[in-house]
Design an enzyme around this catalytic site. Structure first.
Site, PDB file in Angstrom:
ATOM      1  N   LEU A  88      17.342   4.620   0.101  1.00  0.00           N
ATOM      2  CA  LEU A  88      17.719   4.813   1.501  1.00  0.00           C
ATOM      3  C   LEU A  88      18.804   3.817   1.863  1.00  0.00           C
ATOM      4  O   LEU A  88      18.804   2.691   1.368  1.00  0.00           O
ATOM      5  CB  LEU A  88      16.515   4.567   2.425  1.00  0.00           C
ATOM      6  N   LYS A 117       8.120   2.616   7.091  1.00  0.00           N
ATOM      7  CA  LYS A 117       8.663   2.463   5.734  1.00  0.00           C
ATOM      8  C   LYS A 117       7.672   1.601   4.975  1.00  0.00           C
ATOM      9  O   LYS A 117       7.566   0.390   5.212  1.00  0.00           O
ATOM     10  CB  LYS A 117      10.038   1.806   5.757  1.00  0.00           C
ATOM     11  N   LYS A 296      14.747  10.022  10.224  1.00  0.00           N
ATOM     12  CA  LYS A 296      15.319  11.163   9.495  1.00  0.00           C
ATOM     13  C   LYS A 296      15.740  12.251  10.464  1.00  0.00           C
ATOM     14  O   LYS A 296      15.125  12.415  11.520  1.00  0.00           O
ATOM     15  CB  LYS A 296      14.265  11.762   8.546  1.00  0.00           C
ATOM     16  N   CYS A 430     -21.097 -25.423   8.391  1.00  0.00           N
ATOM     17  CA  CYS A 430     -21.763 -26.691   8.646  1.00  0.00           C
ATOM     18  C   CYS A 430     -23.235 -26.351   8.847  1.00  0.00           C
ATOM     19  O   CYS A 430     -23.566 -25.456   9.631  1.00  0.00           O
ATOM     20  CB  CYS A 430     -21.181 -27.339   9.897  1.00  0.00           C
TER      21      CYS A 430
HETATM   22  S1  IVH Z   1      12.412   8.692   2.617  1.00  0.00           S
HETATM   23  C1  IVH Z   1      14.783  11.593   0.222  1.00  0.00           C
HETATM   24  N1  IVH Z   1      10.412   7.613   3.903  1.00  0.00           N
HETATM   25  O1  IVH Z   1      11.821   3.283   0.569  1.00  0.00           O
HETATM   26  C2  IVH Z   1      13.779  10.698   0.862  1.00  0.00           C
HETATM   27  N2  IVH Z   1      11.203   6.486   1.978  1.00  0.00           N
HETATM   28  O2  IVH Z   1      14.248   1.773   0.244  1.00  0.00           O
HETATM   29  C3  IVH Z   1      14.123   9.266   0.695  1.00  0.00           C
HETATM   30  N3  IVH Z   1       9.965   4.461   1.407  1.00  0.00           N
HETATM   31  O3  IVH Z   1      12.885   5.010  -2.276  1.00  0.00           O
HETATM   32  C4  IVH Z   1      13.061   8.357   1.031  1.00  0.00           C
HETATM   33  N4  IVH Z   1       8.521   4.564   3.073  1.00  0.00           N
HETATM   34  O4  IVH Z   1      10.330   4.684  -1.975  1.00  0.00           O
HETATM   35  C5  IVH Z   1      11.237   7.507   2.861  1.00  0.00           C
HETATM   36  N5  IVH Z   1       8.617   6.802   5.117  1.00  0.00           N
HETATM   37  C6  IVH Z   1       9.447   6.697   4.086  1.00  0.00           C
HETATM   38  C7  IVH Z   1       9.353   5.622   3.175  1.00  0.00           C
HETATM   39  C8  IVH Z   1      10.263   5.553   2.126  1.00  0.00           C
HETATM   40  C9  IVH Z   1       8.901   3.887   1.992  1.00  0.00           C
HETATM   41  C10 IVH Z   1      10.634   3.923   0.218  1.00  0.00           C
HETATM   42  C11 IVH Z   1      11.006   4.968  -0.785  1.00  0.00           C
HETATM   43  C12 IVH Z   1      12.482   4.795  -0.978  1.00  0.00           C
HETATM   44  C13 IVH Z   1      12.681   3.386  -0.543  1.00  0.00           C
HETATM   45  C14 IVH Z   1      14.098   3.089  -0.145  1.00  0.00           C
END
Ligand code: IVH
Length: 695
Positions: A88, A117, A296, A430
């Site tokens: 990302l 995340k 997203k 204690c």
């Molecule tokens: S979306 C095509 N959503 O963060 C979709 N990633 O730093 C791309 N990750 O490789 C990823 N939580 O392993 C997405 N809610 C979330 C996420 C997430 C953790 C991780 C994932 C990605 C990494 C990038």
């Protein structure tokens, strides 16, 4: 230690060294999970490299980590991904989020999704005709390693779906903090070193094949892609990311929608920004680590139109939060007796930036856990800002241990009164406190009760508390409300003004809401959040103290063990509450029975479900709380009593009068076996939720 120090890169040599360090740290991070750098230090180094490359484009090395998945440090794995598993792009400020959004598309038609995340390891889980057939790591994004051996150890990834779908769920494998503690305990039993962090635990465990023990992990899907395999029944077609994830959840795979902040859809970037701030503020209370918020484009058509670059999709972005996990040095350990009489070690740390402040002190585990982790003075330790507001030492970073570490001295007597320590339980106390007499934990208990989040008694500082205790005027929180003006004056150093102010504060504290009065009692096993739920559920201190284990377990987050722990404290609480009542302290609050507002879509969506009798067969492993979790996981709202509003009564063995009542009211009655079949896909989720709740 030089871990936290930062130097800009002055020469080409410095640059090459930095590139090499990034590559080795990144390789360790993605492989064993045990990187020598914490994320904050690593990010700074990346910024330095990027700045050097911008200033000296002619020096950029072929090894440069910039613009590559996993910084280009990984060997390709054995199995090809059908669609690349991207990374990302990051933003760290509102303006950056806004410009990402502006570039996306002027007419954003499905809104934006916002979700946690998760700080774990990316995993692709392939389902063919409803069966879990393969687990793949991300690898270099195009090829990842097969880690199918981990099947059956990951909550949220059932081995069999209720429907014969063929698709690949992509998501993050994490250790919840509870699973992490459990994992380190199991490793200690096997003489293995503790994992330095939950993320390292996930990376190491997914790769491990020959361990003599099993460690439980958790999966949350954040994406799904089609697979050209099997008879190929795909997930039902949908138009948006949120609907796609709903289908994944309905198929039985746990998604980020099941995390505390869920998956939210908003229409403007400002709303997304607000949710980022909300998540950031509430991050410390999450049961697992997050390192940001992912935003997203919700419309799948728009996602396809926007596309990806070599490294990451352009329709999604990670809003990175300040690192909540750092590595620093454990310099000393100080001992005191905490608010519930327990011997409490506190870590003195080399200063480190964490959650926006400089941290020099953190809570530590109890003695048994410290010994189990093999902590030593001088160790590099992982410190997190999680669960409570106070930072916490998780574990030593064993691969960074130097020769100069020293053992931690464990006290042999109570650090407050010099008396005997009661060491019969995991948490030492204690002995005087344990017997319910002179409480060495009293200063901490009073301090906690008077804290802004509880009774909010401004002016009840350490010296006043000491004065009150020395004068023999208080032996528990209840006594605070029966102090005479003379007693207050003496404890405040003979100042009428200060004593009057304090008296007014104590008077005001009498009308605090019930949940704060409850929290002020420091019932072991409950914290502020659970106190809120208890207060909302019972509506009065009287109803709370009249509860039995079954009544307590009707509250979210209370299982058998916690119910017993709370019950065992009622004898101690009763006389304190009597004093509070006599002084006119508020002991009631609005009663709000739980409703189903946290439900997710599933076969029980919109249904109010009551369970009666003892479960056997497939449901036998779920107790009362487990059944509640199962109902919630399948989209329904659990309820305890039958009424006209009840949609379904599930009947087990030795059911009582509820069946007749249900029949009289025309409520649908279902046998436990038939019910089990309907909700089979949610059993694993429920079992996992129960484990997490029992924290
Ligand atoms: S979306 C095509 N959503 O963060 C979709 N990633 O730093 C791309 N990750 O490789 C990823 N939580 O392993 C997405 N809610 C979330 C996420 C997430 C953790 C991780 C994932 C990605 C990494 C990038």
């Amino acid at each position: 230690m030089t871990l936290a120090t930062r130097t800009a890169l002055a020469s080409r040599d410095d640059y090459s060294q930095a590139v090499a360090l990034i590559r080795s740290a990144s390789a360790a991070y993605h492989d064993s999970g045990e990187s020598p750098l914490d994320d904050a230090t690593y990010d700074l180094l990346r910024q330095d490299v990027a700045a050097y490359e911008a200033a000296h484009p002619e020096h950029v090395s072929a090894d440069s980590p910039s613009g590559k998945v996993a910084e280009g440090a990984l060997e390709p794995g054995a199995v090809a991904h059908t669609v690349p598993m991207g990374s990302l792009n990051n933003v760290t400020a509102p303006g950056e989020l806004a410009s990402w959004h502006a570039k996306l598309n002027t007419a954003l038609f499905g809104g934006l999704t916002v979700e946690n995340k998760l700080d774990g390891v990316a995993l692709a889980a392939r389902y063919v005709d409803g069966r879990l057939v393969e687990l793949l790591l991300r690898g270099n994004g195009r090829h990842g390693d097969d880690v199918s051996h981990a099947m059956g150890t990951i909550t949220g990834l059932p081995e069999q779906l209720a429907q014969p779908y063929t698709f690949e769920a992509r998501g993050e494998v994490v250790f919840t903090y509870e699973q992490y503690e459990q994992a380190n305990a199991i490793r200690a039993q096997h003489g293995a070193k503790p994992f330095s962090s939950p993320r390292a635990a996930a990376a190491g465990t997914l790769r491990a094949t020959n361990r003599p023990y099993r460690l439980e992990m958790t999966f949350f899907a954040y994406h799904a892609v089609a697979l050209p395999l099997g008879t190929g029944m795909p997930l039902p077609p949908v138009a948006t990311q949120a609907q796609l994830m709903e289908q994944v959840a309905c198929a039985g795979v746990q998604t980020t929608a099941a995390t505390p902040h869920g998956l939210r859809v908003v229409s403007t970037v400002e709303q997304a920004q607000q949710l980022v701030e909300k998540t950031s503020a509430e991050r410390a209370g999450l049961p697992f680590g997050i390192d940001g918020v992912v935003i997203k484009a919700n419309s799948l058509i728009q996602q396809a139109a926007v596309g990806s670059d070599a490294r990451a999709p352009l329709w999604a972005v990670a809003y990175k939060l300040a690192p909540a996990e750092r590595i620093t040095t454990l310099e000393d350990v100080k001992w005191s007796i905490g608010k519930t009489g327990v011997l409490a070690p506190r870590a003195v740390l080399a200063p480190v930036e964490l959650g926006g402040t400089t941290v020099t002190s953190a809570t530590l585990h109890n003695v048994a856990d410290m010994q189990r982790l093999g902590l030593r003075l001088g160790d590099a330790v992982t410190v997190i800002q999680a669960q409570d507001v106070i930072p916490r030492v998780l574990a030593p970073v064993v691969h960074l241990r130097t020769e100069v570490t020293r053992p931690i001295e464990i006290p042999s007597v109570c650090p407050e009164c010099g008396g005997t320590l009661d060491r019969r339980e995991k948490r030492w106390r204690c002995a005087a406190t344990a017997a319910g007499t002179a409480a060495c934990g009293l200063p901490s208990a009073l301090h906690y009760a008077g804290h802004r989040d509880q009774l909010d008694i401004d002016g009840l500082g350490p010296s006043v508390i000491a004065g009150l205790i020395d004068g023999g005027h208080v032996s528990d929180v209840g006594d605070l409300f029966a102090l005479s003006p003379a007693q207050l004056r003496k404890a405040t150093g003979d100042s009428v003004v200060v004593a009057d102010k304090l008296a007014a504060q104590i008077e005001a504290a009498k009308s605090r809401p019930l949940h704060r009065v409850l929290a002020a009692l420091a019932v072991a096993g409950t914290g502020r959040e659970l106190s809120e739920r208890l207060a909302a559920h019972f509506g009065s201190m009287e109803a709370f103290l009249a509860a039995d284990a079954v009544a307590l377990m009707a509250v979210d987050g209370i299982g058998v063990k916690k119910a017993r722990q709370i019950l065992s404290q009622f004898p101690r609480l009763a006389p304190i509450v009597a004093k509070l009542a006599a002084a006119g302290v508020n002991l009631t609050g609005p009663c709000r029975q739980e409703n189903g507002d946290t439900t997710t879509p599933g076969p029980l969506s919109g249904m109010s479900v009551v369970v009666t009798g003892t479960m056997s067969g497939t449901l036998a492993r779920l107790d009362r709380l487990g059944m509640r979790q199962l109902i919630k996981a399948a989209g329904g709202s659990p309820s305890e009593s039958i009424s006209k509003k009840t949609s379904l009564l599930v009947v087990g063995q030795r059911a009582g009068s509820k069946v007749a009542k249900a029949e009289k009211l025309g409520v649908t009655v279902i046998a436990e076996d038939d019910f089990a079949e309907q909700v089979a896909a949610f059993l694993d989720i429920a079992a996992g939720a129960v484990a997490a709740d029992r924290h």
